[in-house]
Design a protein around this motif. Structure first.
Motif: not given
Length: 246
Positions: A79-96
């Motif tokens: 799973l990849e969740t991407e967040y767009e913020t005022d400072g930039g863009v970051v993704a959190v990658i989750d797996c088991m």
């Protein structure tokens, strides 16, 4: 660190798993349900049924996000969740990763652009939120022991204890990857050795791609058919073939 909790709808959760247990992850970056080491074990994260004090694992931008996008990587359960913020863009990658011995839960924060301030909050609560574990500091994280269960968090990020929570604040730059690995182990055993989290993500993706390629259906809605099969596979207990009923 605050533990504000806004109730999520069930459709705001995504599922990941290793074919022996499964986790629910909200769009807000919080793992609100996870039973370890098996589907039928007691939960160590049960916030979906209560509050963060019943156990959760949050990794998310420190401030508000302009938008949140999420997807599964190709035909996998990564799973990849991407967040767009005022400072930039970051993704959190989750797996088991499908396990060979002990269950691992890998989360990798990847900077896409700019610079994003992140927060991490681990609230370990065994036995459906009723048991607060004894947490000790390790060289590369923490170890939590409660009854028969143990959890080891490994990460290069500095973590501290705060009101029976394990918390961290860190900044991710574009191109940077910051990993977190949570491993369950029997409390009467020694904590397990750390593995390479980036390799585990790649291994998980490769395992699911190899499995999903067995689907020979080429008709209409193939992508939806394959995704449904992956979900059913994730809810199947690999050692027995039993399917999770609920």
């Amino acid at each position: 660190m605050t533990t504000q909790h806004k109730p999520l709808r069930i459709e705001d959760y995504a599922v990941i798993g290793d074919c022996q247990t499964g986790a629910l992850i909200g769009r807000n970056g919080s793992v609100d349900w996870l039973c370890l080491p098996r589907f039928d074990s007691s939960a160590c994260f049960a916030a979906v049924l209560g509050t963060p004090e019943h156990g959760r694992w949050l990794i998310a931008p420190k401030g508000e996000s302009r938008s949140t996008r999420r997807r599964y990587r190709d035909n996998t359960l990564v799973l990849e969740t991407e967040y767009e913020t005022d400072g930039g863009v970051v993704a959190v990658i989750d797996c088991m990763p499908p396990r060979t011995d002990l269950p691992d839960f890998v989360r990798v924060v990847e900077g896409k652009s700019g610079s994003v301030e992140m927060c991490m909050e681990l609230v370990s609560r065994f036995d459906y939120g009723s048991l607060v574990p004894w947490v000790t500091r390790a060289e590369d994280g923490v170890i939590a022991i409660g009854g028969p269960d143990g959890l080891r968090l490994t990460t290069p990020v500095k973590v501290v204890g705060e009101n029976f929570h394990t918390v961290a604040k860190f900044t991710v730059q574009a191109g940077e990857k910051v990993p977190f690995t949570l491993t369950w182990f029997p409390a009467h055993h020694s904590p397990p050795q750390a593995k390479d989290p980036l390799a585990e993500v790649n291994d998980a993706a490769a395992w699911w791609l190899e499995w999903s390629e067995r689907c020979t259906y080429q008709g209409e809605w193939r992508d939806d058919v394959v995704r449904s099969l992956i979900t059913l596979k994730a809810l199947t207990h690999a050692p027995t073939g039993g399917i999770v009923a609920a």
